[in-house]
Write an enzyme that holds these catalytic residues in place. Structure first.
Site, PDB file in Angstrom:
ATOM      1  N   SER A 141       0.877  -1.185   0.000  1.00 57.63           N
ATOM      2  CA  SER A 141       0.000   0.000   0.000  1.00 57.63           C
ATOM      3  C   SER A 141       0.908   1.226   0.000  1.00 57.63           C
ATOM      4  CB  SER A 141      -0.855  -0.014   1.274  1.00 57.63           C
ATOM      5  OG  SER A 141      -1.509   1.220   1.469  1.00 57.63           O
ATOM      6  N   TYR A 154      -1.678  -0.795  10.763  1.00 49.59           N
ATOM      7  CA  TYR A 154      -1.744  -1.121   9.325  1.00 49.59           C
ATOM      8  C   TYR A 154      -0.486  -0.602   8.620  1.00 49.59           C
ATOM      9  CZ  TYR A 154      -3.792  -1.183   4.549  1.00 49.59           C
ATOM     10  OH  TYR A 154      -4.047  -1.398   3.206  1.00 49.59           O
TER      11      TYR A 154
END
Ligand code: NAP
Length: 256
Positions: A141, A154
């Site tokens: 990501s 995350y």
């Protein structure tokens, strides 16, 4: 050497065998159908059988197995059962948000388990079955390249994925195996829809306001599409991408 007349479009995967984790929705489902259309035999995994079945029903070269990426024994058994493969894509992941001081240890571990340990298990077991010249991809990501507020666990996991990919790429290069990370910005999938719902519930903003917040972070003013992430994966698995190794490729309209 001219590329004229050669297959530079990464659209010929006939005879290749691919495994894609998290293939029951979003980016993984899109990849599965595109890789199958390009000729590959594709095995998708996830926990929700009906969703996996629905994706597999759309293409006769897509099969599925119900496997949790955080379950070591199940991941070992999965790859032993599948046997030799050419492409492994560690895509399964989940995002939860919380202010850092309110991030419970359980949530921290949940995020590391699915987003980092799940990738570790996928790449480790996948490598055991990977043919020379194979391709491994982890869907990280932009959160693996920069920090965002309220998603510390995350972000830590996705940064870990990028580090793991760089290390593994150095280890496998002599077998002509490439290992790369894809780093999408905010992408139009059920994961993002859940984040929008979360913002609506916590702040009272409308869904449109919450969505436009994510769109505005991308310099293009729109969300990334799953097809744009898939196109990059197809290119990495194509015949002329063997020198792209150990990279973390931002697919974010220039956000990173
Ligand atoms: P999604 O539609 O929610 O897909 C997530 C996939 O991961 C699902 O197929 C889910 O399947 C699977 N999964 C989750 N936990 C799992 C577990 N414990 N074991 C096995 N499978 C599991 O979201 P997405 O956006 O396509 O996400 C795909 C990847 O892209 C993730 O790694 C995500 O972090 C990354 N990403 C997304 C965005 C974004 O804005 N959407 C941006 C950057 C990166 P089951 O629920 O059936 O298990």
């Amino acid at each position: 050497m001219s590329l004229l007349g050669k297959n530079v479009a990464a659209n010929n995967l006939a005879g290749k065998r691919a495994v894609i984790t998290g293939g029951s929705s979003g980016i993984g489902a899109d990849m599965a159908l595109a890789f199958a259309e390009a000729g590959a035999e594709v095995m998708i995994t996830g926990r929700r059988e009906p969703h996996l079945q629905k994706v597999a029903d759309q293409h006769n070269r897509v099969d599925f197995a119900v496997v949790d990426v955080t379950d070591e024994a199940a991941m070992v058994a999965l790859f032993e059962k599948i046997g030799r493969v050419d492409i492994v894509i560690a895509n399964a992941g989940a995002a939860e948000s919380a202010p850092f001081a309110k991030t419970s240890f359980e949530q921290w571990q949940r995020m590391l388990n699915v987003n980092l340990s799940g990738v570790f298990l996928t790449l480790r077991e996948g490598l055991k079955q990977l043919n020379d010249g194979g391709r491994m991809i982890a869907v990280a990501s932009t959160a693996g390249l920069k920090g965002y507020a309220y998603v510390g666990a995350y972000c830590a996991a996705k940064h870990g994925v990028v580090g793991l990919v760089r290390s593994l790429a150095a280890e496998t290069a002599t077998r002509n195996i490439t290992v790369n990370a894809l780093c999408p910005g905010f992408t139009d999938t059920p994961l993002l829809a859940a984040s929008v719902d979360n913002i609506v519930a916590k702040t009272g903003q409308s869904a449109e306001q919450a969505t436009s917040h994510f769109e505005s972070i991308n310099p293009t003013g729109r969300l990334v599409t799953p097809a744009e992430v898939t196109a990059t994966a197809l290119w990495l698995c194509g015949p002329n991408s063997g020198a792209i190794n150990g990279q973390a490729i931002s697919i974010s309209g220039g956000e990173v």
